[in-house]
Design a protein around this motif. Structure first.
Motif, PDB file in Angstrom:
ATOM      1  N   VAL A  12       0.857  -1.184   0.000  1.00  0.00           N
ATOM      2  CA  VAL A  12       0.000   0.000   0.000  1.00  0.00           C
ATOM      3  C   VAL A  12       0.889   1.228   0.000  1.00  0.00           C
ATOM      4  O   VAL A  12       1.683   1.419   0.930  1.00  0.00           O
ATOM      5  N   GLY A  13       0.775   2.040  -1.040  1.00  0.00           N
ATOM      6  CA  GLY A  13       1.567   3.256  -1.110  1.00  0.00           C
ATOM      7  C   GLY A  13       0.934   4.372  -0.312  1.00  0.00           C
ATOM      8  O   GLY A  13       1.346   4.707   0.792  1.00  0.00           O
ATOM      9  N   ALA A 113       9.620   0.746  -6.318  1.00  0.00           N
ATOM     10  CA  ALA A 113      10.523   1.878  -6.140  1.00  0.00           C
ATOM     11  C   ALA A 113      10.668   2.664  -7.430  1.00  0.00           C
ATOM     12  O   ALA A 113      10.452   2.154  -8.536  1.00  0.00           O
ATOM     13  N   GLU A 114      11.079   3.901  -7.276  1.00  0.00           N
ATOM     14  CA  GLU A 114      11.341   4.762  -8.423  1.00  0.00           C
ATOM     15  C   GLU A 114      12.496   4.194  -9.241  1.00  0.00           C
ATOM     16  O   GLU A 114      13.470   3.659  -8.693  1.00  0.00           O
ATOM     17  N   LEU A 115      12.394   4.317 -10.549  1.00  0.00           N
ATOM     18  CA  LEU A 115      13.457   3.850 -11.436  1.00  0.00           C
ATOM     19  C   LEU A 115      14.790   4.471 -11.040  1.00  0.00           C
ATOM     20  O   LEU A 115      14.880   5.680 -10.801  1.00  0.00           O
ATOM     21  N   VAL A 139      11.850   4.108   0.714  1.00  0.00           N
ATOM     22  CA  VAL A 139      11.833   3.798  -0.718  1.00  0.00           C
ATOM     23  C   VAL A 139      11.004   4.855  -1.452  1.00  0.00           C
ATOM     24  O   VAL A 139       9.806   5.003  -1.185  1.00  0.00           O
ATOM     25  N   PRO A 140      11.618   5.601  -2.371  1.00  0.00           N
ATOM     26  CA  PRO A 140      10.857   6.617  -3.107  1.00  0.00           C
ATOM     27  C   PRO A 140       9.955   5.979  -4.164  1.00  0.00           C
ATOM     28  O   PRO A 140      10.367   5.055  -4.874  1.00  0.00           O
ATOM     29  N   VAL A 141       8.730   6.457  -4.256  1.00  0.00           N
ATOM     30  CA  VAL A 141       7.769   5.991  -5.258  1.00  0.00           C
ATOM     31  C   VAL A 141       7.137   7.210  -5.909  1.00  0.00           C
ATOM     32  O   VAL A 141       6.743   8.158  -5.214  1.00  0.00           O
TER      33      VAL A 141
END
Length: 226
Positions: A12-13, A113-115, A139-141
């Motif tokens: 869940v983000g 996670a972000e690329l 973790v950046p999203v």
């Protein structure tokens, strides 16, 4: 059990709508030995997944736990694009080695996670001695959203209810509403999918920046970016 789902949970983000995972700018990242992870939608539909292996030497004298250069290339770690943006996913993990011979040699973790995020932290995220620390790394999203977003029920009835339609479509002169795209050299784009119904602002071709503020879209030199 070998070949069967060994665990499941939920990613869940952001719980609050209308935020969903941005499809092209995020990826599923899995670390571990001989496991398969699948992202599943609310209807049991498979959305994405990948398998992470730890290779066993033919003579059973050792194993291979990382791809060369700490890349996430299927050995000790795998990555896959998130093909459908959702606010949450069900996560299913399957054991691919009946003996679980290398279980614990690489930290088992499932992340969206972000690329590019993994590249700078690969050595730590694949180091079992740092597992407790690395699992706590934020973790950046990248999330998507829409202006004047409403639920799917309004989207389905938009054709029958003109007022409801105006709640999520690009503003027009007839609607009497002011667009959030206040920067010059910007435009409005309708958004209507399973989880968002509204509009977003984009800078015109040849411009980049923030279309939601005055003067936010600035002229760029495409030749410098080529």
């Amino acid at each position: 059990t070998y070949g069967q789902i060994a665990g499941n949970g939920t990613w869940v983000g952001v719980v609050a709508s209308p935020y969903i995972v941005n499809e092209p700018l995020n990826q599923l990242l899995v670390t571990g030995c001989n496991i398969q992870v699948t992202l599943v939608g609310s209807g049991g539909n498979v959305i994405s997944g990948c398998s992470s292996f730890c290779s066993i030497n033919d003579m059973y004298t050792g194993g291979v736990f990382r791809s060369p250069g700490n890349k996430c290339a299927g050995i000790g770690c795998c990555q896959q694009q998130v093909s459908i943006g959702r606010p949450s996913y069900r996560v299913e993990l399957t054991n691919l080695d009946k003996d679980r011979e290398f279980s614990g040699r690489v930290p088992e973790a499932v992340r969206i996670a972000e690329l590019g995020w993994f590249d700078g932290l690969a050595a730590d995220l694949l180091n079992v001695s740092l597992a407790d620390t690395s699992r706590r790394n934020p973790v950046p999203v990248v999330l998507d959203w829409a202006v004047a977003s409403t639920g799917l029920d309004v989207t389905l009835n938009a054709g029958l209810n003109k007022q409801a339609a105006n709640n999520w479509s690009c503003p027009t002169a007839a609607s009497g509403r002011k667009s959030a795209c206040i920067s010059s050299n910007s435009f409005c784009r309708n958004i209507a999918d399973n989880y968002r119904s509204g509009y977003v602002c984009r800078c015109d071709k040849g411009y980049d920046g923030n279309p939601y503020v005055a003067g936010g879209c600035q002229d760029i030199n495409e030749c410098e970016r080529a």
